[in-house]
Design a protein around this motif. Structure first.
Motif, mmCIF file in Angstrom:
data_model
loop_
_atom_site.group_PDB
_atom_site.id
_atom_site.type_symbol
_atom_site.label_atom_id
_atom_site.label_comp_id
_atom_site.label_asym_id
_atom_site.label_seq_id
_atom_site.Cartn_x
_atom_site.Cartn_y
_atom_site.Cartn_z
ATOM 1 N N LYS A 37 -36.414 -51.186 -13.275
ATOM 2 C CA LYS A 37 -36.456 -49.743 -13.441
ATOM 3 C C LYS A 37 -37.874 -49.276 -13.144
ATOM 4 O O LYS A 37 -38.837 -49.849 -13.644
ATOM 5 N N LEU A 38 -37.976 -48.261 -12.291
ATOM 6 C CA LEU A 38 -39.284 -47.740 -11.887
ATOM 7 C C LEU A 38 -39.411 -46.284 -12.278
ATOM 8 O O LEU A 38 -38.418 -45.549 -12.308
ATOM 9 N N SER A 39 -40.649 -45.843 -12.542
ATOM 10 C CA SER A 39 -40.900 -44.409 -12.691
ATOM 11 C C SER A 39 -41.985 -44.015 -11.705
ATOM 12 O O SER A 39 -42.628 -44.870 -11.105
ATOM 13 N N ASP A 40 -42.221 -42.704 -11.560
ATOM 14 C CA ASP A 40 -43.167 -42.166 -10.575
ATOM 15 C C ASP A 40 -42.876 -42.741 -9.192
ATOM 16 O O ASP A 40 -43.773 -43.236 -8.506
ATOM 17 N N THR B 115 -42.216 -47.550 -3.938
ATOM 18 C CA THR B 115 -43.359 -47.850 -4.807
ATOM 19 C C THR B 115 -43.184 -47.096 -6.112
ATOM 20 O O THR B 115 -42.740 -45.950 -6.113
ATOM 21 N N GLY B 116 -43.509 -47.736 -7.218
ATOM 22 C CA GLY B 116 -43.412 -47.050 -8.502
ATOM 23 C C GLY B 116 -43.969 -47.901 -9.622
ATOM 24 O O GLY B 116 -44.346 -49.054 -9.414
ATOM 25 N N LYS B 117 -44.022 -47.280 -10.807
ATOM 26 C CA LYS B 117 -44.526 -47.993 -11.972
ATOM 27 C C LYS B 117 -43.358 -48.730 -12.613
ATOM 28 O O LYS B 117 -42.311 -48.125 -12.865
ATOM 29 N N LEU B 118 -43.538 -49.999 -12.885
ATOM 30 C CA LEU B 118 -42.463 -50.808 -13.468
ATOM 31 C C LEU B 118 -42.266 -50.435 -14.943
ATOM 32 O O LEU B 118 -43.209 -50.476 -15.734
ATOM 33 N N ILE B 119 -41.027 -50.050 -15.272
ATOM 34 C CA ILE B 119 -40.710 -49.643 -16.643
ATOM 35 C C ILE B 119 -40.012 -50.754 -17.405
ATOM 36 O O ILE B 119 -40.379 -51.081 -18.525
ATOM 37 N N SER B 120 -38.990 -51.335 -16.776
ATOM 38 C CA SER B 120 -38.329 -52.438 -17.468
ATOM 39 C C SER B 120 -37.643 -53.376 -16.493
ATOM 40 O O SER B 120 -37.467 -53.072 -15.308
ATOM 41 N N VAL B 121 -37.268 -54.528 -17.019
ATOM 42 C CA VAL B 121 -36.622 -55.586 -16.241
ATOM 43 C C VAL B 121 -35.584 -56.242 -17.147
ATOM 44 O O VAL B 121 -35.750 -56.243 -18.372
ATOM 45 N N ASP B 122 -34.492 -56.754 -16.569
ATOM 46 C CA ASP B 122 -33.516 -57.486 -17.369
ATOM 47 C C ASP B 122 -33.261 -58.869 -16.783
ATOM 48 O O ASP B 122 -33.897 -59.252 -15.808
ATOM 49 N N SER C 52 -44.316 -59.299 -17.715
ATOM 50 C CA SER C 52 -45.776 -59.218 -17.845
ATOM 51 C C SER C 52 -46.360 -58.142 -16.929
ATOM 52 O O SER C 52 -47.512 -57.747 -17.087
ATOM 53 N N LEU C 53 -45.569 -57.690 -15.958
ATOM 54 C CA LEU C 53 -46.070 -56.682 -15.007
ATOM 55 C C LEU C 53 -45.657 -55.265 -15.389
ATOM 56 O O LEU C 53 -45.961 -54.314 -14.653
ATOM 57 N N ILE C 54 -44.957 -55.113 -16.515
ATOM 58 C CA ILE C 54 -44.530 -53.775 -16.946
ATOM 59 C C ILE C 54 -45.757 -52.878 -17.104
ATOM 60 O O ILE C 54 -46.765 -53.286 -17.685
ATOM 61 N N GLY C 55 -45.664 -51.664 -16.536
ATOM 62 C CA GLY C 55 -46.796 -50.734 -16.578
ATOM 63 C C GLY C 55 -47.605 -50.751 -15.298
ATOM 64 O O GLY C 55 -48.351 -49.813 -15.015
#
Lengths: 104, 92
Positions: free
Chosen positions: A39-42, A26-33, A9-12
């Motif tokens: 996985k983070l971006s930025d 710190t980063g933007k959450l991309i995916s979770v398993d 629910s926190l993706i993005g």
């Protein structure tokens, strides 16, 4: 599965992760398993002097077991829903354990 | 909700919504309001205070000096494998 759903629910959203070796990312959450690998971006290391490598990364994958804390955005969390889900999850696990016991 | 404590995890379940104390690996202690947990003791707390205790040895006197560092978090997910003990709030 409760925390898997929570992270889904926190993706993005932007989150901060503290690792067991005290590194903060710190980063933007991309995916979770299912193992709560993230996985983070930025990506940004919160202390660029200490970890210059982190600031040269765009995205990164963090193995779930090296995470100590995840700082969550408070306004995105429905604590009432979390509480109810935790109770349901606990009941579900008990039920499964009871079934396993009966099978033996 | 069943109010009995049959298994250890029931103690955690009955502390939902209440302020708890967590002792963690690496001389860390947390206090905060419990919102969620699972069978691995992954936890979500809010209004968290973390106290990190470091023991330094004074080179001249060989005395042990306890130093504590405090940090506060609004909302925190804690991975269960770092948790040593959980204490529910005191009930009188």
């Amino acid at each position: 599965m409760l925390f898997y759903q929570l992270f889904k629910s926190l993706i993005g959203q932007t989150i901060t992760i503290e690792l067991k070796n005290d590194i903060m990312i710190t980063g933007k959450l991309i995916s979770v398993d299912q193992f709560l690998n993230l996985k983070l971006s930025d990506v940004q290391g919160t202390d660029p002097k200490k970890n210059p490598i982190l600031s040269s990364l765009k995205t990164c994958f963090i193995r779930g077991n090296v995470i100590r804390y995840v700082l969550l955005p408070q306004d995105q969390i429905d604590t009432q829903l979390l509480k109810e889900s935790a109770i349901k999850e606990a009941a579900k696990i008990k039920e499964e354990e009871r079934k396993m016991q009966n099978r033996k | 909700m069943n109010l009995e404590v049959k298994e250890p995890i029931d103690l955690v379940r009955l502390s939902l919504g209440e302020k708890i104390y967590i002792k963690m690996r690496g001389d860390r202690e947390l206090r905060g309001t419990l919102h969620a947990f699972d069978q691995h003791l992954n936890i979500v707390l809010s209004n968290v205070e973390e106290v990190l205790t470091v023991i330094e040895i004074d080179e001249e006197t060989n005395e042990e000096i306890m130093k504590t560092t405090r940090r506060n978090f609004e909302m925190l997910y804690i991975r269960g494998d770092g948790i040593i003990a959980i204490a529910p709030p005191k009930r009188f």
